[in-house]
Structure formats: C-alpha cells, structure tokens
Design a protein around this motif. Structure first.
Motif, short mmCIF file in Angstrom:
data_model
loop_
_atom_site.label_atom_id
_atom_site.label_comp_id
_atom_site.label_asym_id
_atom_site.label_seq_id
_atom_site.Cartn_x
_atom_site.Cartn_y
_atom_site.Cartn_z
N PHE A 13 0.84 -1.11 0.01
CA PHE A 13 -0.12 -0.04 0.10
C PHE A 13 0.82 1.32 -0.10
CE2 PHE A 13 -4.02 -2.53 1.09
CZ PHE A 13 -4.78 -1.87 0.36
N GLU A 14 2.05 1.10 0.60
CA GLU A 14 2.69 2.37 0.83
C GLU A 14 3.41 2.63 -0.74
OE1 GLU A 14 5.98 2.10 3.55
OE2 GLU A 14 6.84 3.99 3.10
N LEU A 15 4.10 1.40 -1.30
CA LEU A 15 4.55 1.67 -2.57
C LEU A 15 3.41 2.31 -3.61
CD1 LEU A 15 6.85 -1.50 -3.36
CD2 LEU A 15 7.25 1.05 -3.64
N ALA A 16 2.42 1.61 -3.27
CA ALA A 16 1.13 1.88 -4.34
C ALA A 16 0.77 3.55 -4.36
CB ALA A 16 0.12 1.04 -4.11
N GLY A 17 0.68 3.71 -3.05
CA GLY A 17 0.26 5.34 -2.79
C GLY A 17 1.56 6.27 -3.29
N LYS A 18 2.84 5.87 -3.20
CA LYS A 18 3.81 6.54 -3.42
C LYS A 18 3.94 6.75 -5.16
CE LYS A 18 6.70 6.86 0.34
NZ LYS A 18 7.55 6.10 1.47
N ARG A 19 3.77 5.53 -5.65
CA ARG A 19 3.71 5.52 -7.25
C ARG A 19 2.56 6.34 -7.98
NH1 ARG A 19 5.71 -0.75 -8.34
NH2 ARG A 19 7.83 -0.25 -7.46
N LEU A 20 1.66 6.68 -7.23
CA LEU A 20 0.72 7.37 -7.58
C LEU A 20 0.58 8.98 -7.15
CD1 LEU A 20 -2.29 4.73 -7.28
CD2 LEU A 20 -0.99 5.31 -9.48
N GLY A 21 1.60 9.37 -6.39
CA GLY A 21 2.02 10.64 -5.96
C GLY A 21 1.41 10.99 -4.46
N ALA A 22 0.81 10.02 -3.79
CA ALA A 22 0.40 10.37 -2.42
C ALA A 22 0.94 10.61 -1.46
CB ALA A 22 -0.93 9.23 -2.14
N ASP A 23 0.82 11.54 -0.47
CA ASP A 23 1.79 11.51 0.90
C ASP A 23 1.22 10.34 1.49
OD1 ASP A 23 2.71 13.90 -0.06
OD2 ASP A 23 1.10 14.98 0.61
N VAL A 24 2.24 9.49 1.82
CA VAL A 24 1.90 8.26 2.62
C VAL A 24 2.43 8.38 4.15
CG1 VAL A 24 2.08 5.96 2.70
CG2 VAL A 24 2.05 6.69 0.49
N ILE A 25 1.53 8.14 5.03
CA ILE A 25 2.11 7.99 6.23
C ILE A 25 1.88 6.57 6.98
CG2 ILE A 25 1.67 8.96 8.80
CD1 ILE A 25 2.19 11.36 6.83
N ASN A 26 3.06 5.87 7.42
CA ASN A 26 2.54 4.69 8.08
C ASN A 26 2.47 4.93 9.66
OD1 ASN A 26 2.93 2.95 6.04
ND2 ASN A 26 5.12 3.31 5.59
N MET A 27 1.34 4.70 10.13
CA MET A 27 1.30 5.06 11.77
C MET A 27 1.72 3.89 12.47
SD MET A 27 -1.89 6.47 13.75
CE MET A 27 -1.93 5.30 15.37
N SER A 28 2.69 4.09 13.16
CA SER A 28 3.20 2.86 14.11
C SER A 28 2.00 2.66 15.20
CB SER A 28 4.64 3.04 14.49
OG SER A 28 4.84 2.17 15.55
N VAL A 29 1.28 1.85 15.22
CA VAL A 29 0.19 1.61 16.36
C VAL A 29 1.25 1.23 17.75
CG1 VAL A 29 -1.29 0.25 17.20
CG2 VAL A 29 -1.68 0.89 14.61
N SER A 30 2.27 0.29 17.51
CA SER A 30 2.74 0.03 18.80
C SER A 30 3.49 1.26 19.64
CB SER A 30 3.80 -1.12 18.58
OG SER A 30 4.65 -0.43 17.80
#
Ligand code: ASP
Ligand code: CP
Length: 316
Positions: free
Chosen positions: A63-80
C-alpha cells in the motif's frame, strides 16, 4: 466493492463486472510497474495513512509503494508506539487522523468489522487490509489477478483452498470472489479447521487433502494461524503436532502430483515452511507463483487507490 462505493470493505456483494474492471485496471498497473514508470499526478495532494493494528509485511509495504507510485503523501502510523498504548480507542484514533484531512485510510485490525465501523465515522475512504477472520479483499483481488494472468480466465477453474480455513480472511474473500467469477471452489481442511457453515458458501468441502487436490487447477495453501487459536480460549488443540499436520495437510511434491500437471501453487504469505507447505513446492519456479502474488499486490492496490480516489473526488 461496488465501483460506486466510497470504501473497499469486503468482496462479498461485489458485482462480477466490477471485479473484472478492477482486474483490468490492475493489469495496466502491472505493465506500468514493469516499465519502471510512475503516475505521480494521480494522487498528488492526497494523503494515505496506513493504520495497522496487526503485523504485516506485504500488505502494508505494498500500500505504501502503491500510494507513492501514484503521488500520494503516505504515512505509516506505528500503532505500537502510538497513543493506542495509552488507551485511546480505535474510533478516537481514527477521528484524530480524520481531523488531519486524511483521504485514504488503510486499516488492518484483529476484530472482524472494525474497518466498516470506521467507515461510518470518518470522511476518508476506508480500505480493509484484513479484519479478524472476516475478509482481506485486496488479497483476493491480487490472487485473482495472478490466476487470470497465468490461466487466462477464472471461469471454470477448480481452485482448492487448503489449510486453516476457519481463521482465514484470505479464504473468505477468495471464496466470494472466485465463486462470483465462475470458478469451482473446494475447501480442504481437517474438521477442526473448517467453518461449520462451509457447505452453504457454494463450495465443495473435503477433509481428505488427496481427494481435494485431485484434478485441481490451482492449489492455494493457507497458513496455520496459531495466534488466532491461542487468543480464542484454548483452541490450540485444533491442530495436532506440526509433523502430523504436515503429513495429512501439508503440500509436498507427492500430494501436488494429484492436481493437474499444470496446477499452480499459491500462498498469501507469510509461510510456515514444513507446516502447511514444503520448500520443494514453495520454491519451485515451475509451479509456485507466490512471488508473483506479491508483485500483483502492488498493482492491485494501485488500482484500488485509483478507483477510490476518483470516486471520492466525484463526491467532494
Ligand atoms: N497475511 C494474510 C493475512 O493477514 C494471511 C496470513 O497471515 O496467514 O490474513
Ligand atoms: N498476505 C498478507 O496479507 O501478508 P502480510 O500479513 O505480510 O501483509
């Protein structure tokens, strides 16, 4: 998902033409990815947040790669390391992210139904990245894309889904997708790992793996999900020793020989080698498409983000 919906929460109820259209779009993203090009204007200015309450390697990264390849700003929230650890609820966490004007919220959660609850509360488009034992819709889409590219069709194929069906959201999404697209689905599992209502899902049920594999076009193996057994009240006794499980329900070359000679071996990952699958088949490039499934995962998630963002733009 209907292509006219704001969210992707489940495969159940999706119309076959919509599934076909989604796979066609994903197909174009396979070609784009292989060419090394990107399409960064599509989601420019859009924010995607990955909110994973359960572990993940493939789904979160793709999902991160997909979002970035389409130009989105991607945030991975670390739940832990988030305020979830201070007792903040799922809904308050989502409302907080929503207030930051997140456009796409990708959610994995241990409770079935959590993404659909969020979808009722936030403005963002919610994508289910796996909820409890309910569904994992993008996994079924990437599995279908892998099969369709290799076999040229889904209709009329015999797909044996084998292993811990009871705890598998992958199995449930695949059952809905494959039966909708005209595949013949067989479920193969020991009685303790077969849902009691399996016979009502429009599938054939087998407790003998050899019988279930006979003549199959696709052998889709599932991980034995021990984490869901121990968390559900001593259900660890659902499986015998790993050795015994492998003997009866593990896929090796000898059992695979009962399927069609051109049968494909699939596994959503992560694999328990020597438990549900032997390395000799998992790593056999002539039969295993496990790595290809991962590649298709990026393309399918690009297609999902593409369709949902276009849909939501219309609703803006
Ligand atoms: N990765 C898949 C899921 O999260 C399958 C598995 O974990 O066995 O459902
Ligand atoms: N197939 C799958 O969902 O893998 P992850 O759990 O690593 O995301």
């Amino acid at each position: 998902m209907s292509l006219h919906h704001r969210h992707l929460l489940q495969i159940e109820g999706m119309h076959p033409p919509d599934i076909g259209a989604m796979l066609d779009l994903a197909e174009s993203y396979v070609l784009l990815n292989r060419s090394g090009k990107t399409q960064r204007d599509l989601l420019r200015g859009r924010t995607l947040i990955n909110l994973f309450f359960e572990d993940s390697t493939r789904t979160r990264t793709s999902f991160e790669l997909a979002g970035k390849r389409l130009g989105a700003d991607v945030i991975n929230m670390s739940v832990s390391t988030s305020s979830v650890n201070k007792g903040e609820t799922l809904l308050d966490t989502a409302a907080t992210l929503n207030a930051m004007h997140c456009d796409l919220l990708v959610v994995r959660h241990g409770e079935s139904g959590a993404p659909s609850l969020l979808a009722q509360k936030v403005d963002a488009a919610v994508i289910n990245a796996g909820d409890g034992t309910h569904e994992h819709p993008t996994q079924a889409l990437l599995d279908a894309l892998t099969i369709r590219r290799r076999k040229g069709r889904l209709e009329g194929l015999t797909v044996a889904i084998c292993g811990d069906v009871l705890h598998s959201r992958v199995a449930r999404s695949n059952i809905h997708l494959l039966t909708a697209m005209g595949s013949r689905v067989r479920l193969v599992a020991p009685p303790t790992l077969m849902p009691s209502q399996a016979g009502r899902l429009g599938v054939e049920v087998f407790h003998d793996m050899r019988a279930g594999l006979e003549g199959a076009d696709i052998v889709m193996m599932l991980r034995v999900q021990r984490e869901r057994m121990s968390s559900s009240g001593g259900r660890i006794g659902l499986v015998p020793s790993e050795r015994e499980y492998f003997r009866f329900f593990g896929l090796d070359a000898e059992k695979l020989a009962l399927a069609r000679p051109d049968a494909l071996v699939m596994h959503p990952g992560p694999m328990n080698r020597g438990v549900e699958i032997a390395s000799e088949v998992a790593d056999d490039p002539a039969r295993s498409v496990i790595k290809e499934q991962v590649e298709m995962g990026v393309a399918v998630r690009m297609a999902v983000l593409d369709i949902l963002s276009r849909q939501n733009r219309r609703n803006d």
